[in-house]
Design a protein around this motif. Sequence first.
Motif, short mmCIF file in Angstrom:
data_model
loop_
_atom_site.label_atom_id
_atom_site.label_comp_id
_atom_site.label_asym_id
_atom_site.label_seq_id
_atom_site.Cartn_x
_atom_site.Cartn_y
_atom_site.Cartn_z
N THR A 45 0.82 -1.20 0.00
CA THR A 45 0.00 0.00 0.00
C THR A 45 0.86 1.26 0.00
O THR A 45 2.04 1.22 0.36
N VAL A 46 0.24 2.34 -0.41
CA VAL A 46 0.88 3.65 -0.43
C VAL A 46 0.02 4.58 0.42
O VAL A 46 -1.21 4.59 0.28
N LEU A 47 0.63 5.34 1.30
CA LEU A 47 -0.08 6.31 2.12
C LEU A 47 0.07 7.67 1.48
O LEU A 47 1.19 8.13 1.25
N VAL A 48 -1.05 8.33 1.19
CA VAL A 48 -1.02 9.67 0.61
C VAL A 48 -1.76 10.61 1.54
O VAL A 48 -2.63 10.21 2.31
N VAL A 49 -1.41 11.88 1.46
CA VAL A 49 -2.10 12.93 2.21
C VAL A 49 -2.78 13.83 1.20
O VAL A 49 -2.12 14.40 0.33
N THR A 50 -4.09 13.94 1.31
CA THR A 50 -4.85 14.75 0.36
C THR A 50 -4.58 16.23 0.61
O THR A 50 -4.02 16.62 1.64
N ASP A 51 -5.02 17.05 -0.32
CA ASP A 51 -4.85 18.49 -0.19
C ASP A 51 -5.55 19.03 1.06
O ASP A 51 -5.13 20.04 1.62
N SER A 52 -6.59 18.34 1.52
CA SER A 52 -7.31 18.78 2.72
C SER A 52 -6.72 18.19 4.01
O SER A 52 -7.25 18.43 5.09
N GLY A 53 -5.63 17.41 3.89
CA GLY A 53 -4.96 16.86 5.07
C GLY A 53 -5.41 15.48 5.48
O GLY A 53 -4.91 14.93 6.46
N LEU A 54 -6.32 14.88 4.74
CA LEU A 54 -6.80 13.53 5.05
C LEU A 54 -5.78 12.49 4.58
O LEU A 54 -5.25 12.60 3.47
N LYS A 55 -5.50 11.50 5.41
CA LYS A 55 -4.57 10.44 5.03
C LYS A 55 -5.36 9.27 4.43
O LYS A 55 -6.32 8.80 5.04
N LEU A 56 -4.93 8.82 3.26
CA LEU A 56 -5.57 7.70 2.58
C LEU A 56 -4.54 6.62 2.31
O LEU A 56 -3.43 6.91 1.87
N GLN A 57 -4.91 5.39 2.55
CA GLN A 57 -4.05 4.24 2.26
C GLN A 57 -4.62 3.57 1.02
O GLN A 57 -5.76 3.11 1.02
N LEU A 58 -3.81 3.51 -0.04
CA LEU A 58 -4.26 2.99 -1.33
C LEU A 58 -3.38 1.83 -1.78
O LEU A 58 -2.18 1.82 -1.50
N PRO A 59 -3.95 0.88 -2.50
CA PRO A 59 -3.14 -0.21 -3.04
C PRO A 59 -2.11 0.32 -4.05
O PRO A 59 -2.46 1.13 -4.92
N ALA A 60 -0.88 -0.09 -3.92
CA ALA A 60 0.18 0.38 -4.81
C ALA A 60 -0.13 0.06 -6.27
O ALA A 60 0.22 0.83 -7.17
N LEU A 61 -0.78 -1.04 -6.51
CA LEU A 61 -1.05 -1.43 -7.89
C LEU A 61 -1.94 -0.44 -8.63
O LEU A 61 -1.93 -0.39 -9.86
N ARG A 62 -2.69 0.38 -7.94
CA ARG A 62 -3.54 1.39 -8.58
C ARG A 62 -2.72 2.45 -9.30
O ARG A 62 -3.23 3.14 -10.18
N PHE A 63 -1.44 2.58 -8.94
CA PHE A 63 -0.59 3.60 -9.54
C PHE A 63 0.27 3.05 -10.68
O PHE A 63 1.03 3.80 -11.30
N ARG A 64 0.17 1.78 -10.94
CA ARG A 64 0.99 1.17 -11.99
C ARG A 64 0.83 1.85 -13.36
O ARG A 64 1.82 2.05 -14.06
N PRO A 65 -0.38 2.24 -13.77
CA PRO A 65 -0.51 2.90 -15.08
C PRO A 65 0.25 4.22 -15.18
O PRO A 65 0.51 4.71 -16.27
N PHE A 66 0.61 4.80 -14.04
CA PHE A 66 1.27 6.10 -14.03
C PHE A 66 2.78 5.99 -13.82
O PHE A 66 3.47 7.00 -13.72
N LEU A 67 3.31 4.78 -13.77
CA LEU A 67 4.73 4.56 -13.52
C LEU A 67 5.55 4.86 -14.76
O LEU A 67 5.24 4.40 -15.86
N SER A 68 6.60 5.66 -14.59
CA SER A 68 7.54 5.95 -15.67
C SER A 68 8.95 5.66 -15.15
O SER A 68 9.12 5.20 -14.03
N GLN A 69 9.95 5.95 -15.96
CA GLN A 69 11.33 5.74 -15.53
C GLN A 69 11.69 6.62 -14.34
O GLN A 69 12.62 6.32 -13.60
N LEU A 70 10.95 7.69 -14.14
CA LEU A 70 11.18 8.59 -13.01
C LEU A 70 10.42 8.17 -11.76
O LEU A 70 10.64 8.69 -10.69
N GLY A 71 9.50 7.24 -11.91
CA GLY A 71 8.68 6.79 -10.80
C GLY A 71 7.24 7.22 -11.01
O GLY A 71 6.77 7.31 -12.14
#
Length: 72
Positions: free
Chosen positions: A25-51
């Motif tokens: 999982t990946v922990l993100v903090v929204t613009d409003s300060g809320l912490k969300l725990q999301l599955p890492a695999l949801r970000f796979r389509p956005f992965l590049s050589q830079l991350g």
Amino acid sequence: MTTYTFSMNISYQSYLNHYSGAASTVLVVTDSGLKLQLPALRFRPFLSQLGVRGRFRLKVNAQNKFENIEQI
């Protein structure tokens, strides 16, 4: 439907560690300060050589279940 926006800056190697199972999982903090725990695999389509870098919008339904995520 509820939306959350946040920024992400994860290096390629760090993402691979998450995706390979070291941490599923990946922990993100929204613009409003809320912490969300999301599955890492949801970000796979956005992965590049830079991350995974940029601004994202997460949409969840009335039961707070994942609908979609998009890069903005």
